[in-house]
Structure formats: C-alpha cells, structure tokens
Design a protein around this motif. Sequence first.
Motif, PDB file in Angstrom:
ATOM      1  N   ASN A 197      35.864  22.760   6.043  1.00 47.61           N
ATOM      2  CA  ASN A 197      35.865  22.332   7.521  1.00 47.61           C
ATOM      3  C   ASN A 197      35.055  21.150   7.674  1.00 47.61           C
ATOM      4  N   GLN A 198      33.576  21.390   7.089  1.00 47.00           N
ATOM      5  CA  GLN A 198      32.561  20.598   7.296  1.00 47.00           C
ATOM      6  C   GLN A 198      32.322  19.399   6.362  1.00 47.00           C
ATOM      7  N   CYS A 199      33.006  19.463   5.072  1.00 45.45           N
ATOM      8  CA  CYS A 199      33.033  18.527   4.254  1.00 45.45           C
ATOM      9  C   CYS A 199      33.241  17.136   4.578  1.00 45.45           C
ATOM     10  N   PRO A 200      32.455  16.150   4.470  1.00 44.22           N
ATOM     11  CA  PRO A 200      32.776  14.686   5.074  1.00 44.22           C
ATOM     12  C   PRO A 200      33.647  14.168   4.178  1.00 44.22           C
TER      13      PRO A 200
ATOM     14  N   PRO B  98       3.136  29.703  24.816  1.00 38.81           N
ATOM     15  CA  PRO B  98       2.941  28.147  23.943  1.00 38.81           C
ATOM     16  C   PRO B  98       4.202  27.447  23.490  1.00 38.81           C
ATOM     17  N   TYR B  99       5.195  27.930  23.175  1.00 40.24           N
ATOM     18  CA  TYR B  99       6.286  27.330  22.535  1.00 40.24           C
ATOM     19  C   TYR B  99       7.461  28.075  22.906  1.00 40.24           C
ATOM     20  N   ALA B 100       8.785  27.335  23.517  1.00 38.10           N
ATOM     21  CA  ALA B 100       9.909  28.012  23.444  1.00 38.10           C
ATOM     22  C   ALA B 100      10.951  26.802  23.255  1.00 38.10           C
ATOM     23  N   ALA B 101      12.056  27.118  22.736  1.00 36.19           N
ATOM     24  CA  ALA B 101      13.122  26.267  21.985  1.00 36.19           C
ATOM     25  C   ALA B 101      14.554  26.636  22.242  1.00 36.19           C
ATOM     26  N   GLN B 102      15.312  25.725  22.262  1.00 35.19           N
ATOM     27  CA  GLN B 102      16.796  26.175  22.383  1.00 35.19           C
ATOM     28  C   GLN B 102      17.345  25.404  21.029  1.00 35.19           C
ATOM     29  N   ALA B 103      18.156  25.935  20.291  1.00 36.28           N
ATOM     30  CA  ALA B 103      18.715  25.355  19.202  1.00 36.28           C
ATOM     31  C   ALA B 103      20.165  25.674  18.939  1.00 36.28           C
ATOM     32  N   SER B 104      20.652  25.348  18.027  1.00 42.56           N
ATOM     33  CA  SER B 104      22.104  25.666  17.733  1.00 42.56           C
ATOM     34  C   SER B 104      22.443  25.566  16.241  1.00 42.56           C
ATOM     35  N   ILE B 105      23.252  26.552  15.888  1.00 41.13           N
ATOM     36  CA  ILE B 105      23.576  26.819  14.501  1.00 41.13           C
ATOM     37  C   ILE B 105      24.267  25.540  13.680  1.00 41.13           C
TER      38      ILE B 105
ATOM     39  N   ILE C  48      19.321  30.647  19.926  1.00 33.82           N
ATOM     40  CA  ILE C  48      20.120  29.910  18.829  1.00 33.82           C
ATOM     41  C   ILE C  48      21.494  30.274  19.591  1.00 33.82           C
ATOM     42  N   LEU C  49      22.363  29.266  19.681  1.00 32.74           N
ATOM     43  CA  LEU C  49      23.643  29.474  20.052  1.00 32.74           C
ATOM     44  C   LEU C  49      24.410  30.008  18.789  1.00 32.74           C
ATOM     45  N   ALA C  50      25.289  31.128  18.976  1.00 37.70           N
ATOM     46  CA  ALA C  50      25.875  31.274  17.639  1.00 37.70           C
ATOM     47  C   ALA C  50      27.255  31.741  18.090  1.00 37.70           C
ATOM     48  N   PRO C  51      28.405  30.721  17.900  1.00 36.38           N
ATOM     49  CA  PRO C  51      29.717  30.974  18.206  1.00 36.38           C
ATOM     50  C   PRO C  51      30.324  31.991  17.235  1.00 36.38           C
ATOM     51  N   CYS C  52      30.620  33.132  17.821  1.00 38.10           N
ATOM     52  CA  CYS C  52      31.341  34.375  16.937  1.00 38.10           C
ATOM     53  C   CYS C  52      32.791  34.222  16.794  1.00 38.10           C
TER      54      CYS C  52
ATOM     55  N   VAL D 257      31.016  25.953  13.198  1.00 40.14           N
ATOM     56  CA  VAL D 257      30.180  25.155  13.249  1.00 40.14           C
ATOM     57  C   VAL D 257      30.768  24.002  14.350  1.00 40.14           C
ATOM     58  N   ASP D 258      31.989  23.472  14.136  1.00 40.89           N
ATOM     59  CA  ASP D 258      32.512  22.817  15.216  1.00 40.89           C
ATOM     60  C   ASP D 258      32.460  23.331  16.515  1.00 40.89           C
TER      61      ASP D 258
END
Lengths: 93, 301
Positions: free
Chosen positions: A77-80, B171-178, B202-206, B218-219
């Motif tokens: 799905n991710q392969c460009p 001192p540090y905080a963050a939000q990220a995504s897979i 980290i946002l982790a869509p399950c 990932v989408d």
Amino acid sequence: MKKSKKYDIISSISYPKEGAMGKTGSWRVFRPVLDESKCVKCLRCWIYCPEGSIKRKKDDSVEINYDYCKGCGVCANQCPTKAIKMKREGKKK
Amino acid sequence: MALKNLPREEPVMQGNAACPGCPATLALRTVLKALGKKTVMVVPACCTAVIQSLYPYTSFDIPIMNIAFEAAAAGASGIEAALRKQGKEDINVLAWAGDGGTYDIGLQALSGAVERGTNFIYICYNNQIYSNTGIQRSGATPISAWTTTTVGGKTEFHKEMGEIIQAHHPPYAAQASISEPEDLYKKVKKAKDIKGPKYIEILAPCPPGWRFSMDKTVDMGKLAIETGAWALWEYENDELVFNGKSKLILEEKIKPKPIEEWLKYQGRFKHLFVPKRNEEQLKRIQDHNDAQWKRYRKKYL
C-alpha cells in the motif's frame, strides 16, 4: 522451565528469541511479491513493516522474509512505485 | 532526516504475537532504533504485554519489566533511581504504555513521576481504545466512535492529554504519528539527550479496533493529520511549536480536509453514514475540530 544463566534457580525470566510465537508466516492470506526492477530503494516498506520482516540489504535494496511476514499489505500500500503486489497464497503460478 | 540514515538494528524481533498491520510494533521499531539497545523498558498491561509473546521467550531484545496497569511511570521511577544509585546513568529508561494506561488508569503515577522530575521517557501509543481487552472505550476515544461499551457511539469528547502534561511543565513533550517515522525518530532522539521527564504520544491506528482493513494502518495516520484530527507538535522550554503538515494547517497555509474523509474509512463510525447520513452529528464533530484549531491559533500563533 528454564534455568537462570547466573544462578542455580528456576527463574520466571523470558529470553529473547526470533519466532517466539512460531513461524508467523502461516497467518498469511496474501503474499507480498517484490518486483525488483521497479524498486527505487526508498526504504518506505522497510520502515513501515510492522513486523520487521523486510530485510534491508547492504545496498539498501530489500528482501521479504516469508517465514515471519504476516501478510498485512502495508508495504504494498505504501510503495510509491507499486513494486510490491499482494498475491493470494496457495494459488498455482 | 532521511530514511537511509536510520540505524539497521532491530530490537523488535520477528515472529511476535502482534496482529498483522499492528501500529504498536511499527512505532516501537522506530523508537528503539532511536534509543538503541541500552534501554530498559517498563510495560504495563497493554497490547505490548501480549506482543512480547509467551514464557519462556520474548520478542524484544532489551530488558523489560512487566508491571500492573496503573504503575508504568512508578515502576520506571524505581528503575531510574536504582540505575542512578549504581552509577549507570547512560541507560535510557522507557515507559511504554497504551492510552488506557496513560489517559485513565496510569494518570496519577505519570503525573507523580513528571512532577518529581524523574529522568525517563514516557511514551504513550494512543490507539484510542482498550484494544488488548477487546475494544472498550477509554478517555482517548473520540466522540461517536463505536466500542463494545459504547454501542451507539461514544457520547462524550476525548480529553487532551498533551495539555495535561504541559500543565506539569516538563522539559520536553511531543506528539507524533506512526505515519511519519522520520519525525518520530527525530523527536525520540531529541528526548533521549534531554535530562528530566519526557513525554511523547504516538497516534496508533488499530485495524481491528477501528475496524479498517489492515493494509491501511499508515494511511489512517496520514489522514488523521491531514484532516486535523491529530496534530504534530513539540513542547520545549515552555514553548509549543507545531511541525509537519500540522504547522501548515495552523498557519492556514493549507486547508485541512473535512474530518469525514478520516471517519468514513473506519467501521467504528459506520453508524454515522449508513443506513442514513447523520448530518447533525457529523457537523458536531467537524465543529469541535474547527473550534480546537481556532483555540490552537489563538494560543500558539
């Protein structure tokens, strides 16, 4: 039961092992097939593989380990360049 | 940071018990690439406790302590104190908990550890449900989402954990995504070099919990950022900076996609679309999201 390496007692410590749940490749319904001529070595499949089943070789080309690949299809799905295609398991070639 | 420069080592081994398309192992691979093998991990009850696999084997090639649901940060504090006493201060202590163990059950231990200034990294992988026990609602579940305990859709809004943490002034905080591994790697690497409590979410869509096809993991992360349902930011020295696409949305350089684009791929929001579109509720969700960004603009622009 596994004996501790250091002391002569039975411990409840687990030790790391590849394939702790067996060969998870048997879970697969669709198999990712890589067309190496289309691969541009972007390594997106390698970093996005949830299992770590895509091996990164020395020259940054990739190889799929079918022993443990669970067939989720994130790589395809991710392969460009669409170099990875999902094909149903067990079909005659 | 290009993907090519990420290290090759894989402390997360193949053949673990994660579902196909699992965002937790995806995130953990990137995080452990950044932290290296000199890491002690504390895992409370969450999916990762299962992913480790069964006794006498484990799938993670680093020392791990499993602990009760509410005690991830407390356990990490103890390990950090013991390492400090032994003079081993070059070892990273990582508490790795899900959103249930962070937003709800582990909140008081986390608050205590951050307040005491414990030198550790706390990472919450947020899949917005208690997925390990079978998809129950948590404090992170968004409004209208179906779970096994909110059958007609959740009636309350989720809470903002990032802002609760910012109130502690770490001192540090963050939000990220897979879906942004380079960004995640950079943030963990930065946190590693800072002394004191660090918090990363980290946002982790399950796939089984959110009810979407497993190849879309990932989408879903990408769409969450593009629609504004999730924001990427870094908090350092009492200053909050947005980055990536979230920065462009904040500065109104790009228009976020309608939140419907993110909702419609997830089976947990299906009741909003079939048999009949629930316009009223969709508008309520969109308005809440717009109000959120308006608040961000007022505060951080």
